[in-house]
Design a protein around this motif. Structure first.
Motif, PDB file in Angstrom:
ATOM      1  N   GLY A 185      45.109  40.777  38.660  1.00 30.26           N
ATOM      2  CA  GLY A 185      44.090  39.743  38.461  1.00 30.26           C
ATOM      3  C   GLY A 185      42.706  40.355  38.398  1.00 30.26           C
ATOM      4  O   GLY A 185      42.483  41.317  37.651  1.00 30.26           O
ATOM      5  N   LYS A 186      41.844  39.808  39.215  1.00 26.74           N
ATOM      6  CA  LYS A 186      40.411  40.118  39.277  1.00 26.74           C
ATOM      7  C   LYS A 186      39.834  41.114  38.242  1.00 26.74           C
ATOM      8  O   LYS A 186      39.192  40.682  37.300  1.00 26.74           O
ATOM      9  N   PRO A 187      40.048  42.447  38.425  1.00 25.05           N
ATOM     10  CA  PRO A 187      39.327  43.396  37.561  1.00 25.05           C
ATOM     11  C   PRO A 187      39.868  43.445  36.135  1.00 25.05           C
ATOM     12  O   PRO A 187      39.220  44.003  35.249  1.00 25.05           O
ATOM     13  N   ASN A 192      46.244  33.375  34.170  1.00 27.45           N
ATOM     14  CA  ASN A 192      44.767  33.386  34.161  1.00 27.45           C
ATOM     15  C   ASN A 192      44.101  33.641  35.500  1.00 27.45           C
ATOM     16  O   ASN A 192      42.893  33.496  35.638  1.00 27.45           O
ATOM     17  N   SER A 193      44.885  33.970  36.503  1.00 26.80           N
ATOM     18  CA  SER A 193      44.263  34.303  37.784  1.00 26.80           C
ATOM     19  C   SER A 193      45.278  35.046  38.633  1.00 26.80           C
ATOM     20  O   SER A 193      46.490  35.031  38.334  1.00 26.80           O
ATOM     21  N   GLY A 194      44.762  35.640  39.694  1.00 22.97           N
ATOM     22  CA  GLY A 194      45.655  36.291  40.659  1.00 22.97           C
ATOM     23  C   GLY A 194      46.546  35.251  41.306  1.00 22.97           C
ATOM     24  O   GLY A 194      47.730  35.512  41.583  1.00 22.97           O
ATOM     25  N   SER A 195      45.990  34.066  41.551  1.00 24.59           N
ATOM     26  CA  SER A 195      46.771  32.995  42.190  1.00 24.59           C
ATOM     27  C   SER A 195      47.937  32.603  41.302  1.00 24.59           C
ATOM     28  O   SER A 195      49.072  32.467  41.770  1.00 24.59           O
ATOM     29  N   ALA A 196      47.663  32.408  40.022  1.00 24.53           N
ATOM     30  CA  ALA A 196      48.730  32.018  39.095  1.00 24.53           C
ATOM     31  C   ALA A 196      49.772  33.128  39.026  1.00 24.53           C
ATOM     32  O   ALA A 196      50.977  32.852  38.890  1.00 24.53           O
ATOM     33  N   SER A 212      53.094  42.254  49.591  1.00 20.82           N
ATOM     34  CA  SER A 212      51.944  42.783  50.345  1.00 20.82           C
ATOM     35  C   SER A 212      50.996  43.505  49.391  1.00 20.82           C
ATOM     36  O   SER A 212      51.401  43.967  48.327  1.00 20.82           O
ATOM     37  N   GLU A 213      49.737  43.579  49.829  1.00 24.26           N
ATOM     38  CA  GLU A 213      48.805  44.485  49.163  1.00 24.26           C
ATOM     39  C   GLU A 213      48.998  45.866  49.776  1.00 24.26           C
ATOM     40  O   GLU A 213      49.349  45.957  50.962  1.00 24.26           O
ATOM     41  N   PRO A 214      48.693  46.929  49.036  1.00 22.43           N
ATOM     42  CA  PRO A 214      48.783  48.267  49.634  1.00 22.43           C
ATOM     43  C   PRO A 214      47.635  48.530  50.626  1.00 22.43           C
ATOM     44  O   PRO A 214      47.778  49.293  51.573  1.00 22.43           O
ATOM     45  N   SER A 226      54.157  44.098  44.836  1.00 17.45           N
ATOM     46  CA  SER A 226      52.880  44.670  45.264  1.00 17.45           C
ATOM     47  C   SER A 226      51.754  43.847  44.643  1.00 17.45           C
ATOM     48  O   SER A 226      51.703  43.668  43.425  1.00 17.45           O
ATOM     49  N   ASP A 227      50.879  43.338  45.499  1.00 18.73           N
ATOM     50  CA  ASP A 227      49.724  42.579  45.015  1.00 18.73           C
ATOM     51  C   ASP A 227      48.595  43.575  44.760  1.00 18.73           C
ATOM     52  O   ASP A 227      47.997  44.111  45.689  1.00 18.73           O
ATOM     53  N   GLU A 228      48.347  43.835  43.479  1.00 18.53           N
ATOM     54  CA  GLU A 228      47.339  44.822  43.079  1.00 18.53           C
ATOM     55  C   GLU A 228      46.077  44.143  42.551  1.00 18.53           C
ATOM     56  O   GLU A 228      45.294  44.751  41.817  1.00 18.53           O
ATOM     57  N   VAL A 229      45.931  42.873  42.906  1.00 23.93           N
ATOM     58  CA  VAL A 229      44.776  42.117  42.422  1.00 23.93           C
ATOM     59  C   VAL A 229      43.460  42.811  42.821  1.00 23.93           C
ATOM     60  O   VAL A 229      42.509  42.866  42.039  1.00 23.93           O
ATOM     61  N   GLN A 230      43.444  43.357  44.033  1.00 27.72           N
ATOM     62  CA  GLN A 230      42.218  44.025  44.490  1.00 27.72           C
ATOM     63  C   GLN A 230      42.244  45.534  44.226  1.00 27.72           C
ATOM     64  O   GLN A 230      41.215  46.138  43.975  1.00 27.72           O
ATOM     65  N   THR A 231      43.437  46.112  44.359  1.00 30.01           N
ATOM     66  CA  THR A 231      43.497  47.576  44.424  1.00 30.01           C
ATOM     67  C   THR A 231      43.837  48.251  43.100  1.00 30.01           C
ATOM     68  O   THR A 231      43.793  49.479  43.016  1.00 30.01           O
ATOM     69  N   GLY A 272      47.529  38.649  55.205  1.00 32.77           N
ATOM     70  CA  GLY A 272      47.567  38.776  53.745  1.00 32.77           C
ATOM     71  C   GLY A 272      46.969  37.552  53.051  1.00 32.77           C
ATOM     72  O   GLY A 272      46.942  36.447  53.597  1.00 32.77           O
ATOM     73  N   TYR A 273      46.465  37.770  51.836  1.00 31.97           N
ATOM     74  CA  TYR A 273      46.004  36.654  50.995  1.00 31.97           C
ATOM     75  C   TYR A 273      46.466  36.906  49.568  1.00 31.97           C
ATOM     76  O   TYR A 273      46.297  38.002  49.030  1.00 31.97           O
ATOM     77  N   HIS A 274      47.048  35.856  48.964  1.00 30.63           N
ATOM     78  CA  HIS A 274      47.572  36.045  47.609  1.00 30.63           C
ATOM     79  C   HIS A 274      47.200  34.953  46.625  1.00 30.63           C
ATOM     80  O   HIS A 274      47.580  35.034  45.465  1.00 30.63           O
ATOM     81  N   GLY A 275      46.512  33.896  47.078  1.00 28.16           N
ATOM     82  CA  GLY A 275      46.110  32.922  46.067  1.00 28.16           C
ATOM     83  C   GLY A 275      45.921  31.518  46.594  1.00 28.16           C
ATOM     84  O   GLY A 275      46.253  31.203  47.739  1.00 28.16           O
ATOM     85  N   ASN A 276      45.401  30.664  45.708  1.00 26.81           N
ATOM     86  CA  ASN A 276      44.986  29.323  46.129  1.00 26.81           C
ATOM     87  C   ASN A 276      45.944  28.201  45.702  1.00 26.81           C
ATOM     88  O   ASN A 276      45.652  27.035  45.874  1.00 26.81           O
ATOM     89  N   THR A 277      47.087  28.564  45.080  1.00 26.74           N
ATOM     90  CA  THR A 277      48.065  27.503  44.750  1.00 26.74           C
ATOM     91  C   THR A 277      48.854  27.186  46.022  1.00 26.74           C
ATOM     92  O   THR A 277      48.717  27.891  47.029  1.00 26.74           O
TER      93      THR A 277
HETATM   94  N1  PMP Z   1      45.656  38.382  45.636  1.00 22.77           N
HETATM   95  C1  PMP Z   1      44.669  38.997  46.296  1.00 22.77           C
HETATM   96  C2  PMP Z   1      44.946  40.266  47.035  1.00 22.77           C
HETATM   97  C3  PMP Z   1      43.373  38.492  46.248  1.00 22.77           C
HETATM   98  O1  PMP Z   1      42.385  39.118  46.869  1.00 22.77           O
HETATM   99  C4  PMP Z   1      43.136  37.317  45.510  1.00 22.77           C
HETATM  100  C5  PMP Z   1      41.728  36.728  45.404  1.00 22.77           C
HETATM  101  N2  PMP Z   1      40.867  37.026  46.424  1.00 22.77           N
HETATM  102  C6  PMP Z   1      44.196  36.696  44.857  1.00 22.77           C
HETATM  103  C7  PMP Z   1      45.449  37.265  44.929  1.00 22.77           C
HETATM  104  C8  PMP Z   1      44.028  35.433  44.081  1.00 22.77           C
HETATM  105  O2  PMP Z   1      43.302  35.684  42.920  1.00 22.77           O
HETATM  106  P1  PMP Z   1      42.422  34.530  42.206  1.00 22.77           P
HETATM  107  O3  PMP Z   1      41.314  34.179  43.116  1.00 22.77           O
HETATM  108  O4  PMP Z   1      41.996  35.195  40.941  1.00 22.77           O
HETATM  109  O5  PMP Z   1      43.338  33.402  41.927  1.00 22.77           O
END
Ligand code: PMP
Length: 753
Positions: free
Chosen positions: A596-598, A433-437, A533-535, A566-571, A461-466
């Motif tokens: 995630g996100k979109p 249910n989220s990019g973090s999960a 990593s994100e691209p 590859s973290d494609e949450v944003q891209t 880099g940023y990948h989540g809040n867990t």
């Molecule tokens: N990965 C990236 C690249 C993000 O930008 C984010 C959120 N900013 C997340 C993961 C985590 O996603 P979420 O906030 O939906 O948990």
């Protein structure tokens, strides 16, 4: 025909001229000293009955409106509506007086005329109110706003998917905002079609109104909604013109607050009816130009209408009518309320926070009536409140919402459709249910698969809040208030060709950065489970990885039996324009992708996509279950998002608009030395603000740009280690005019700096 007319009506006709008409034939007859309009209609019982009803109304109005509305003329035998054989077809005929005057559509259209129109309609409606007619009352057809939904089948006749979405959005708004009030609105017979080709003017005055063929028993406010639609649809400042009509009407017949509350949506609905019918008639009667006279201005206004906050329009109308201002709590009150139960760990954007109320496509509306152009939020990927996504969610929510321990089609359908977007090696998906999960799960799976502990992560880099999310996010753990870098985390330098040590983005910088990272891999204390990593590194300040970087790193990670993520949450999902996924630009295929996100356009969905082997290995461990991951509502929404991306060709739009947007920023950079770099791709761009002549962050100026754009109703944000990179990643329906608006406003801010 001439002889037949003369025999029927008993007067000499010297000439007959055909006039344009919507769905019947009209003729201008010149007789001795008088002119008449002769109208014919193919015979149907309904038309016959309706024309009799219209005649009855026209006759009842003659005492008060003689000369300014058509007067029915009877045949020698006393019939106003008569049926004859014309050109071998059973035809209904009638005769009306011809009214002198210039069409409003051809007049100079000054504000006085619109005041006069308001007065005229109020007087007319006052007369109509006292009339009763059961035929009119029983009438139910698509040009009556109450029956907006009769137009729904015509939406498909609109050629472009994005245009259809705008219409569907307003249909949904009508359902929500108008329909609940309809049974309670005051009703009367109304003319219902005071468009610019039915209104006659003489100088600054309205001198006549023709075509009573759209008479309806309807909410009184619809009369104004219709008149205003056509009065404003070619105007730059539509509310101003609307207010003049309203004020004049209100002076004679006071309007009610609820009527004003609905007006914005009623006008939108009328514009929708107009474009639906134009599109349909272009298919049905390609030669009838009159049937689509309103099409162009109606589309222009429908799009513009989205850039007007509905509350703002209502406030404007209320002020014009001297209704007291509506009470909206101040930002201070709202902040106080929020801080009672919520932590200040949650940040708020902008020096002047925004009290947001509603949003549509690339616009967001605050509670005070302002509309903001959203050049920042990437989560509403296909547009805020996109009707296809909203409808998918509403429909499924009212049918079934459960979890993956039951069988339902949507789960497999969505998984199939999503995986079609990936190369064949990436063929299993886990929904969360989220990019973090998603990042959390991906790391767990990688550790399980490899049996290793170490993780290689990207600088900034940023990948989540867990907890795992924070552990792998340099942006968080290296923050002065952060938890610091854990033992098992190996951080590698961001391959940045603007700030970094290697700047040639021809592959050489990518190779040089990769060589350093490979050195880290080779010399790591323990083997690495995964590299993530994100691209394009968002929190690093929208920094694309140097070309060729991943092509070198991925094999090195795999060589020591680690996985690549590859973290494609944003891209992801077409945002970067050239590709559907960001990693594609680096000519690699990862072992795992996190999403995630979109993905749900604002509905909370995330996913891990991986190879068969990784999924298989994970399935040998404990059961994986997510209460909400992959639920049918989320799947319906996710499917709708994918459909819209395809139907509206949004990846292509991200490419075309993004290239243009980037070129505008590049021009801006050439004019302003405080812009050090413009980077990113598609609609995922960063504009780095620096001290002129250096690469040193000018955080203050970047913040100023962001806050001044906000003051000018444009939303962007800042990011990067120096918080000096203007970040813009709008919903993909963002267009070239929107791009120009942002850059022009930024230019003027920088000029006055
Ligand atoms: N990965 C990236 C690249 C993000 O930008 C984010 C959120 N900013 C997340 C993961 C985590 O996603 P979420 O906030 O939906 O948990």
């Amino acid at each position: 025909m001439k002889k037949q007319i003369q025999d029927l009506y008993g007067f000499q006709v010297s000439s007959i001229k055909k006039l344009v008409g919507y769905d019947n034939a009209n003729y201008l007859l010149e007789c001795d000293n008088e002119r008449f309009v002769f109208k014919t209609y193919p015979f149907t019982k309904d038309t016959y009955t309706l024309l009799n009803a219209e005649t009855e109304i026209l006759n009842s109005l003659q005492d008060s409106f003689r000369g300014s509305i058509p007067k029915p003329i009877s045949t020698i035998s006393g019939e106003y509506i008569t049926v004859v054989e014309l050109e071998n077809r059973k035809t209904i005929c009638r005769m009306l007086t011809f009214l002198e005057g210039d069409f409003l559509g051809e007049s100079s259209g000054n504000l006085k005329i619109y005041t006069s129109l308001g007065t005229f309609l109020a007087k007319l409606d006052n007369e109509l109110r006292s009339l009763n007619n059961y035929i009119i009352k029983a009438r139910k057809w698509e040009w009556d706003l109450q029956y907006l939904h009769l137009n729904k089948p015509m939406i498909d006749a609109i050629p472009h998917a994005s245009d259809r979405s705008i219409v569907r959005y307003f249909f949904l708004q009508f359902d929500q905002m108008v329909v609940p009030h309809l049974p309670f609105l005051r009703k009367s017979i109304i003319h219902n079609d005071a468009n610019e080709w039915n209104v006659l003017t003489n100088g600054d005055k309205i001198c006549g109104l023709i075509d009573f063929g759209d008479l309806a028993y309807a909410p009184v406010i619809n009369e104004l909604a219709v008149a205003i639609t056509y009065a404003i649809y070619d105007k730059e400042d539509p509310l101003l013109w609307a207010a003049h009509i309203l004020k004049a009407y209100h002076k004679i017949t006071p309007l009610e607050e609820i009527e004003i509350h609905l007006l914005y949506y009623l006008i939108a609905a009328r514009l929708c009816i107009s474009v639906c019918n134009s599109a349909q008639s272009r298919l049905d009667q390609p030669n009838n130009k009159y049937a689509s006279v309103s099409e162009k201005p109606a589309w222009k206004m429908l799009r513009k209408w989205l850039s007007i906050n509905p509350t703002g329009a209502e406030n404007y109308f209320r002020r014009a009518l001297k209704f007291p201002d509506q009470k909206t709590p101040s930002i201070q009150t709202q902040l106080k309320k929020r801080n009672i139960n919520l932590s200040k760990a949650l940040s708020i954007s902008y020096q002047k926070p925004i009290y947001m109320e509603k949003a549509a496509f690339q616009y967001m509306y605050d509670a005070y009536g302002n509309a903001f152009l959203d050049a920042y939020n990437n989560i509403p990927h296909v547009g805020h409140s996109h009707p296809k996504v909203v409808e998918a969610g509403q429909k499924q929510l009212s049918r079934l919402n459960t979890n993956t321990r039951y069988i339902y089609d949507l789960l497999s359908d969505y998984a199939e459709k999503l995986l079609e977007k990936f190369p064949s090696s990436l063929n299993k998906v886990f929904f969360v249910n989220s990019g973090s999960a998603a990042s959390d799960l991906a790391i767990r799976m990688a550790k399980h698969f490899t049996g290793k502990e170490s993780l290689m992560v990207m600088e900034h880099g940023y990948h989540g809040n867990t907890q795992i999310g924070i552990d792998i996010s340099d942006y968080k753990f290296s923050n002065p208030k952060g938890q610091g870098q854990k033992q098992h985390i190996i951080k590698t330098a961001l391959p940045d060709t603007y700030h970094g040590r290697f700047t040639k983005n021809d592959g050489s910088a990518g190779a040089a950065y990769a060589a350093e990272a490979i050195h880290q891999i080779d010399n790591a204390k323990s083997q690495i489970a995964a590299f993530i990593s994100e691209p394009i590194v968002g929190c690093g300040g929208q920094v694309p990885l140097a070309m060729g970087y991943l092509e070198k790193i991925y094999p090195a990670i795999r060589k020591q039996k680690g996985l690549t993520i590859s973290d494609e949450v944003q891209t992801g999902f077409g945002r970067v324009g050239d590709h559907f996924w960001g990693y594609e630009a680096q000519n690699v295929i990862p072992d795992m992708v996190i999403l995630g996100k979109p993905m749900g356009n604002g509905h909370p969905i995330g996913a891990v996509v991986c190879t068969e082997e990784i999924a298989e290995s994970f399935s040998r461990g404990v059961e994986f279950f997510s209460s909400f991951g992959g639920n049918p509502v989320s799947c319906a929404i996710g499917l709708a998002v994918l459909d819209v991306i395809e139907e509206e060709q949004l990846q292509q739009q991200a490419k075309t608009v993004g290239d243009y947007y980037k070129s505008l920023f590049t021009d801006l950079k050439n004019d302003h030395p405080c812009i050090g770099d413009v980077r990113g791709s598609g609609l995922f761009l960063g504009v780095e603000v620096v001290k002129p002549g250096s690469h040193i962050a000018d955080t203050q100026l970047a913040q100023k740009i962001k806050n001044e754009l906000r003051a000018q109703f444009v939303l962007v944000s800042t990011d990067g280690p120096g918080d000096n990179v203007i970040k813009t990643k709008p919903p993909l329906i963002f267009n070239k005019d929107n791009a120009l608006e942002v850059v022009e406003k930024m230019d003027s801010i920088l000029r006055s700096h």
